[in-house]
Structures are given as structure tokens and as C-alpha cells.
Design a protein around this motif. Structure first.
Motif, mmCIF file in Angstrom:
data_model
loop_
_atom_site.group_PDB
_atom_site.id
_atom_site.type_symbol
_atom_site.label_atom_id
_atom_site.label_comp_id
_atom_site.label_asym_id
_atom_site.label_seq_id
_atom_site.Cartn_x
_atom_site.Cartn_y
_atom_site.Cartn_z
ATOM 1 N N LEU A 90 0.834 -1.201 0.000
ATOM 2 C CA LEU A 90 0.000 0.000 0.000
ATOM 3 C C LEU A 90 0.866 1.247 0.000
ATOM 4 O O LEU A 90 1.921 1.281 0.643
ATOM 5 C CB LEU A 90 -0.880 0.044 1.251
ATOM 6 N N THR A 124 2.158 4.421 1.474
ATOM 7 C CA THR A 124 2.209 4.809 2.882
ATOM 8 C C THR A 124 2.763 6.219 2.986
ATOM 9 O O THR A 124 3.788 6.541 2.378
ATOM 10 C CB THR A 124 3.112 3.835 3.665
ATOM 11 N N THR A 144 -9.518 9.800 5.972
ATOM 12 C CA THR A 144 -9.701 8.714 6.931
ATOM 13 C C THR A 144 -11.196 8.440 7.119
ATOM 14 O O THR A 144 -12.049 9.213 6.680
ATOM 15 C CB THR A 144 -9.082 9.084 8.287
ATOM 16 N N TYR A 157 -9.755 0.241 1.806
ATOM 17 C CA TYR A 157 -8.855 1.389 1.849
ATOM 18 C C TYR A 157 -7.734 1.191 0.841
ATOM 19 O O TYR A 157 -7.352 0.065 0.528
ATOM 20 C CB TYR A 157 -8.341 1.662 3.259
ATOM 21 N N GLN A 205 -2.385 4.263 3.403
ATOM 22 C CA GLN A 205 -2.362 4.364 4.859
ATOM 23 C C GLN A 205 -1.464 5.504 5.315
ATOM 24 O O GLN A 205 -0.513 5.863 4.641
ATOM 25 C CB GLN A 205 -1.917 3.051 5.487
ATOM 26 N N VAL A 217 0.999 6.608 8.513
ATOM 27 C CA VAL A 217 1.759 5.992 9.595
ATOM 28 C C VAL A 217 2.467 7.102 10.349
ATOM 29 O O VAL A 217 3.052 8.005 9.746
ATOM 30 C CB VAL A 217 2.786 4.971 9.050
ATOM 31 N N TRP A 251 -1.323 3.967 12.981
ATOM 32 C CA TRP A 251 -1.630 4.066 11.565
ATOM 33 C C TRP A 251 -3.125 4.293 11.371
ATOM 34 O O TRP A 251 -3.924 4.047 12.267
ATOM 35 C CB TRP A 251 -1.163 2.828 10.798
ATOM 36 N N ALA A 252 -3.492 4.799 10.201
ATOM 37 C CA ALA A 252 -4.888 5.029 9.848
ATOM 38 C C ALA A 252 -5.080 4.692 8.374
ATOM 39 O O ALA A 252 -4.211 4.959 7.534
ATOM 40 C CB ALA A 252 -5.273 6.484 10.095
ATOM 41 N N ALA A 253 -6.212 4.086 8.073
ATOM 42 C CA ALA A 253 -6.530 3.722 6.692
ATOM 43 C C ALA A 253 -7.031 4.952 5.945
ATOM 44 O O ALA A 253 -7.729 5.794 6.500
ATOM 45 C CB ALA A 253 -7.593 2.630 6.684
ATOM 46 N N LEU A 254 -6.662 5.055 4.664
ATOM 47 C CA LEU A 254 -7.101 6.165 3.822
ATOM 48 C C LEU A 254 -8.006 5.642 2.710
ATOM 49 O O LEU A 254 -7.700 4.643 2.053
ATOM 50 C CB LEU A 254 -5.894 6.881 3.202
ATOM 51 N N TYR A 255 -9.148 6.304 2.525
ATOM 52 C CA TYR A 255 -10.147 5.931 1.518
ATOM 53 C C TYR A 255 -10.209 7.022 0.460
ATOM 54 O O TYR A 255 -9.941 8.194 0.721
ATOM 55 C CB TYR A 255 -11.521 5.771 2.171
#
Length: 193
Positions: A23, A25, A37, A53, A56, A58, A65-69
Motif C-alpha cells: 500500500l 504509505t 480517513t 482502503y 495508509q 503511519v 496508523w490510519a486507513a485512507l479511503y
């Protein structure tokens, strides 16, 4: 992060970052526009719309960490159904209702006292303390009558005879229920005692 550059597959845009676990990052506050997010989606009244997602964020050396859409694929959030809202209202009312008196308060009642309101909790505590005190008095009087009554009688008689033998006037005569005089008949103690 270094000087690595990532090409975003859905737009062809190049952005500083790296590829990690397959992914794109990015560092904290370094995501490209168009990626948000889940919390940011919720603030906009949107949801991911069934899409996974795509990148991400970091930070804290990889511990957070957080997922990105993708914002362009997000769908309007359907919101809660009427049944879900009714269930939430019932649950909230149950948390605000006193279990003793049934009064509904404007705030949630603490679980430490069994979800009872302050007046009920203080009345219950007062009743318990009163009962404990009554039980303790009953135990003390029972013990006093059974075990220590003979010891106390002997101690008071000895003290009384010592005081009476020291003088002609008995200092305990007025406290003694068996005598009406202030003087002893003998030098050893009251005859009534």
C-alpha cells in the motif's frame, strides 16, 4: 520517509511516500488530497461505500496508523434506522433510571451503587448503618450480660469496699441503689452492698 516518491495508481499522481505491505504509505499530515480517513468521511456524512482502503498514514515510528479511503468513491451514509434509534433511546433511558424509586434523571447513574440515585443510595446507606449499629448494640449488651457481668460486679464491689475502708463516709453510697445513707455501718463497706 526520505526522498521516496509514490505514484498513485488511480490518478497517476506522484507524491512523497513509500510502499509498505503493498500500500502507498504516507507520513502524518502528508497524505495527498482526495484521500481521507474514516473519521473524516463520517464528519462529511459519508461512508466508504463498500470499498477497501487504498493507502495508509503511519506516525509514531510505525506504532500508529490510519486507513485512507478515496473521497470520490465514498457514498452517503445511510444513518441509523428508526429501530436502532429507538433501541438507543431505550438503553439510554435504562441507564438514567433509578433501580429503587424508578425516577428518570437527566444523567446516567453510576454502576458503583447499583444504578440508584443519590437520595435512594443515601437512604439505603443510612438504613444499613442504622441496622449495623442496632446489631452492634444488641451484641454488646448480650456480651455484657453474659460474659462480663460477673467480672464487673466483682470489680465494683472490690472498689467500693476499698473506698469505704479508707473513710467513715462512703463515697459511693449515693450511687448505690441498695443504700440510703452516706455512712457505712462497718469500716469495710456498705452493708447493703
Amino acid at each position: 520517509m526520505g526522498a521516496a516518491v509514490v505514484t498513485l495508481p488511480w490518478s497517476g499522481q506522484r507524491w512523497p511516500g513509500r510502499i509498505s505491505h503493498g500500500l502507498p504509505t504516507f507520513g502524518f499530515r502528508n497524505a495527498p488530497s482526495g484521500l481521507v480517513t474514516r473519521r473524516q468521511l463520517r464528519a462529511l456524512g459519508l461512508c466508504p461505500g463498500g470499498h477497501e482502503y487504498v493507502a495508509q498514514l503511519v506516525w509514531r515510528r510505525g506504532t500508529r496508523w490510519a486507513a485512507l479511503y478515496r473521497l470520490d468513491l465514498a457514498a452517503p451514509s445511510p444513518g441509523a434506522t428508526t429501530a436502532q434509534l429507538a433501541a438507543l433511546r431505550r438503553a439510554d433511558r435504562a441507564l438514567r433510571t433509578c433501580t429503587d424509586c424508578g425516577r428518570v434523571w437527566d444523567f446516567r447513574l453510576p454502576t458503583s451503587n447499583g444504578r440508584t440515585c443519590w437520595p435512594c443510595a443515601s437512604a439505603q446507606e443510612h438504613t444499613e448503618n442504622q441496622q449495623k449499629g442496632h446489631n452492634m448494640v444488641a451484641q454488646i449488651t448480650t456480651v455484657g450480660r453474659d460474659e462480663t457481668a460477673t467480672d464487673q460486679d466483682e470489680t465494683s464491689r472490690t472498689r467500693h469496699s476499698l473506698l469505704c475502708s479508707q473513710s467513715e463516709v462512703c463515697p459511693l453510697a449515693r450511687y448505690c441503689p441498695n443504700t440510703n445513707s452516706d455512712t457505712c455501718d462497718s469500716g469495710e463497706g456498705c452493708s447493703a452492698c
